[in-house]
Design a protein around this motif. Sequence first.
Motif, PDB file in Angstrom:
ATOM      1  N   ARG A  91       0.826  -1.199   0.000  1.00  0.00           N
ATOM      2  CA  ARG A  91       0.000   0.000   0.000  1.00  0.00           C
ATOM      3  C   ARG A  91       0.865   1.256   0.000  1.00  0.00           C
ATOM      4  NH1 ARG A  91      -1.758   3.147   3.922  1.00  0.00           N
ATOM      5  NH2 ARG A  91      -0.885   1.813   5.533  1.00  0.00           N
ATOM      6  N   ARG A  92       1.898   1.277   0.821  1.00  0.00           N
ATOM      7  CA  ARG A  92       2.776   2.448   0.888  1.00  0.00           C
ATOM      8  C   ARG A  92       3.518   2.655  -0.429  1.00  0.00           C
ATOM      9  NH1 ARG A  92       4.359   0.363   6.256  1.00  0.00           N
ATOM     10  NH2 ARG A  92       2.926   1.358   7.715  1.00  0.00           N
ATOM     11  N   GLY A  93       3.984   1.575  -1.020  1.00  0.00           N
ATOM     12  CA  GLY A  93       4.676   1.685  -2.300  1.00  0.00           C
ATOM     13  C   GLY A  93       3.779   2.244  -3.381  1.00  0.00           C
ATOM     14  N   ARG A  94       2.557   1.780  -3.404  1.00  0.00           N
ATOM     15  CA  ARG A  94       1.597   2.279  -4.398  1.00  0.00           C
ATOM     16  C   ARG A  94       1.255   3.738  -4.144  1.00  0.00           C
ATOM     17  NH1 ARG A  94      -4.172  -0.418  -4.888  1.00  0.00           N
ATOM     18  NH2 ARG A  94      -4.659   1.239  -3.449  1.00  0.00           N
ATOM     19  N   ASN A  95       1.095   4.113  -2.875  1.00  0.00           N
ATOM     20  CA  ASN A  95       0.827   5.512  -2.550  1.00  0.00           C
ATOM     21  C   ASN A  95       1.983   6.411  -2.968  1.00  0.00           C
ATOM     22  OD1 ASN A  95      -1.662   4.929  -1.483  1.00  0.00           O
ATOM     23  ND2 ASN A  95      -1.004   5.030   0.645  1.00  0.00           N
ATOM     24  N   ASP A  96       3.206   5.976  -2.689  1.00  0.00           N
ATOM     25  CA  ASP A  96       4.373   6.766  -3.093  1.00  0.00           C
ATOM     26  C   ASP A  96       4.409   6.947  -4.601  1.00  0.00           C
ATOM     27  OD1 ASP A  96       5.202   7.045  -0.485  1.00  0.00           O
ATOM     28  OD2 ASP A  96       6.716   5.455  -0.599  1.00  0.00           O
ATOM     29  N   ALA A  97       4.150   5.880  -5.335  1.00  0.00           N
ATOM     30  CA  ALA A  97       4.171   5.956  -6.797  1.00  0.00           C
ATOM     31  C   ALA A  97       3.084   6.891  -7.317  1.00  0.00           C
ATOM     32  CB  ALA A  97       3.992   4.561  -7.394  1.00  0.00           C
ATOM     33  N   ALA A  98       1.937   6.883  -6.682  1.00  0.00           N
ATOM     34  CA  ALA A  98       0.823   7.726  -7.137  1.00  0.00           C
ATOM     35  C   ALA A  98       1.048   9.199  -6.827  1.00  0.00           C
ATOM     36  CB  ALA A  98      -0.473   7.259  -6.492  1.00  0.00           C
ATOM     37  N   HIS A  99       1.755   9.475  -5.738  1.00  0.00           N
ATOM     38  CA  HIS A  99       1.888  10.858  -5.307  1.00  0.00           C
ATOM     39  C   HIS A  99       3.220  11.509  -5.670  1.00  0.00           C
ATOM     40  CE1 HIS A  99      -1.906  10.797  -3.248  1.00  0.00           C
ATOM     41  NE2 HIS A  99      -1.579   9.634  -2.708  1.00  0.00           N
ATOM     42  N   ASN A 100       4.205  10.727  -6.064  1.00  0.00           N
ATOM     43  CA  ASN A 100       5.517  11.256  -6.454  1.00  0.00           C
ATOM     44  C   ASN A 100       5.754  10.917  -7.911  1.00  0.00           C
ATOM     45  OD1 ASN A 100       6.040  12.066  -3.781  1.00  0.00           O
ATOM     46  ND2 ASN A 100       6.720   9.997  -3.277  1.00  0.00           N
ATOM     47  N   HIS A 101       5.658  11.911  -8.763  1.00  0.00           N
ATOM     48  CA  HIS A 101       5.807  11.618 -10.186  1.00  0.00           C
ATOM     49  C   HIS A 101       7.236  11.898 -10.657  1.00  0.00           C
ATOM     50  CE1 HIS A 101       5.556  15.924 -10.990  1.00  0.00           C
ATOM     51  NE2 HIS A 101       4.588  15.930 -10.113  1.00  0.00           N
ATOM     52  N   LEU A 102       7.521  11.520 -11.848  1.00  0.00           N
ATOM     53  CA  LEU A 102       8.860  11.587 -12.420  1.00  0.00           C
ATOM     54  C   LEU A 102       9.445  12.985 -12.404  1.00  0.00           C
ATOM     55  CD1 LEU A 102      11.141  10.165 -13.937  1.00  0.00           C
ATOM     56  CD2 LEU A 102       9.885  10.569 -16.046  1.00  0.00           C
ATOM     57  N   PHE A 103       8.642  13.992 -12.646  1.00  0.00           N
ATOM     58  CA  PHE A 103       9.149  15.349 -12.770  1.00  0.00           C
ATOM     59  C   PHE A 103       8.901  16.172 -11.514  1.00  0.00           C
ATOM     60  CE2 PHE A 103       8.173  13.855 -17.065  1.00  0.00           C
ATOM     61  CZ  PHE A 103       9.461  13.875 -17.585  1.00  0.00           C
ATOM     62  N   ASP A 104       9.020  15.556 -10.349  1.00  0.00           N
ATOM     63  CA  ASP A 104       8.828  16.246  -9.081  1.00  0.00           C
ATOM     64  C   ASP A 104       9.956  17.258  -8.896  1.00  0.00           C
ATOM     65  OD1 ASP A 104       8.299  17.095  -6.539  1.00  0.00           O
ATOM     66  OD2 ASP A 104       8.289  15.101  -5.640  1.00  0.00           O
ATOM     67  N   THR A 105       9.626  18.521  -8.856  1.00  0.00           N
ATOM     68  CA  THR A 105      10.641  19.578  -8.760  1.00  0.00           C
ATOM     69  C   THR A 105      11.048  19.856  -7.324  1.00  0.00           C
ATOM     70  OG1 THR A 105       8.925  21.265  -8.701  1.00  0.00           O
ATOM     71  CG2 THR A 105       9.838  20.696 -10.865  1.00  0.00           C
ATOM     72  N   THR A 106      10.458  19.177  -6.356  1.00  0.00           N
ATOM     73  CA  THR A 106      10.808  19.409  -4.959  1.00  0.00           C
ATOM     74  C   THR A 106      11.952  18.517  -4.488  1.00  0.00           C
ATOM     75  OG1 THR A 106       9.196  17.797  -4.152  1.00  0.00           O
ATOM     76  CG2 THR A 106       8.431  20.081  -4.422  1.00  0.00           C
ATOM     77  N   VAL A 107      12.393  17.608  -5.324  1.00  0.00           N
ATOM     78  CA  VAL A 107      13.448  16.674  -4.956  1.00  0.00           C
ATOM     79  C   VAL A 107      14.731  17.053  -5.684  1.00  0.00           C
ATOM     80  CG1 VAL A 107      14.167  14.252  -5.013  1.00  0.00           C
ATOM     81  CG2 VAL A 107      11.776  14.833  -4.618  1.00  0.00           C
ATOM     82  N   ASP A 108      15.834  17.128  -4.924  1.00  0.00           N
ATOM     83  CA  ASP A 108      17.124  17.393  -5.546  1.00  0.00           C
ATOM     84  C   ASP A 108      17.651  16.112  -6.178  1.00  0.00           C
ATOM     85  OD1 ASP A 108      17.212  20.042  -4.801  1.00  0.00           O
ATOM     86  OD2 ASP A 108      18.200  19.603  -2.884  1.00  0.00           O
ATOM     87  N   VAL A 109      17.980  16.201  -7.450  1.00  0.00           N
ATOM     88  CA  VAL A 109      18.505  15.050  -8.179  1.00  0.00           C
ATOM     89  C   VAL A 109      19.945  15.372  -8.557  1.00  0.00           C
ATOM     90  CG1 VAL A 109      18.241  13.620 -10.236  1.00  0.00           C
ATOM     91  CG2 VAL A 109      16.217  14.538  -9.081  1.00  0.00           C
ATOM     92  N   PRO A 110      20.867  14.466  -8.280  1.00  0.00           N
ATOM     93  CA  PRO A 110      22.270  14.745  -8.646  1.00  0.00           C
ATOM     94  C   PRO A 110      22.415  14.903 -10.145  1.00  0.00           C
ATOM     95  CG  PRO A 110      22.026  12.528  -7.727  1.00  0.00           C
ATOM     96  CD  PRO A 110      20.694  13.183  -7.662  1.00  0.00           C
ATOM     97  N   GLU A 111      23.299  15.807 -10.519  1.00  0.00           N
ATOM     98  CA  GLU A 111      23.528  16.035 -11.956  1.00  0.00           C
ATOM     99  C   GLU A 111      24.261  14.843 -12.558  1.00  0.00           C
ATOM    100  OE1 GLU A 111      25.205  19.771 -12.996  1.00  0.00           O
ATOM    101  OE2 GLU A 111      24.153  20.793 -11.378  1.00  0.00           O
ATOM    102  N   ALA A 112      23.937  14.554 -13.811  1.00  0.00           N
ATOM    103  CA  ALA A 112      24.614  13.458 -14.514  1.00  0.00           C
ATOM    104  C   ALA A 112      26.011  13.909 -14.916  1.00  0.00           C
ATOM    105  CB  ALA A 112      23.818  13.076 -15.745  1.00  0.00           C
ATOM    106  N   GLU A 113      26.944  12.976 -14.846  1.00  0.00           N
ATOM    107  CA  GLU A 113      28.317  13.286 -15.276  1.00  0.00           C
ATOM    108  C   GLU A 113      28.397  13.129 -16.796  1.00  0.00           C
ATOM    109  OE1 GLU A 113      31.374  11.221 -13.199  1.00  0.00           O
ATOM    110  OE2 GLU A 113      30.319  11.391 -11.289  1.00  0.00           O
ATOM    111  N   VAL A 114      29.044  14.086 -17.438  1.00  0.00           N
ATOM    112  CA  VAL A 114      29.198  14.054 -18.882  1.00  0.00           C
ATOM    113  C   VAL A 114      30.659  13.800 -19.181  1.00  0.00           C
ATOM    114  CG1 VAL A 114      28.967  15.358 -21.016  1.00  0.00           C
ATOM    115  CG2 VAL A 114      27.312  15.681 -19.154  1.00  0.00           C
TER     116      VAL A 114
END
Length: 60
Positions: free
Chosen positions: A36-59
């Motif tokens: 249930r928690r996993g499904r709730n997280d998936a439903a409420h946190n989408h791919l383009f969530d701008t509130t989460v800091d994502v590390p930059e990819a190394e080029v």
Amino acid sequence: MSPDTRRGTRQIDRLNALTRAGVLVGWSRAAFDTLRRGRNDAAHNHLFDTTVDVPEAEVE
């Protein structure tokens, strides 16, 4: 108390009722809560969530 809570139409209400009745105990209740928690997280946190800091990819 809302009508949904009295009738137990929400998933958590139904799980709580089964737990009170002794049907879901120990690992079986924990398994349902994990799903249930996993499904709730998936439903409420989408791919383009701008509130989460994502590390930059190394080029290279």
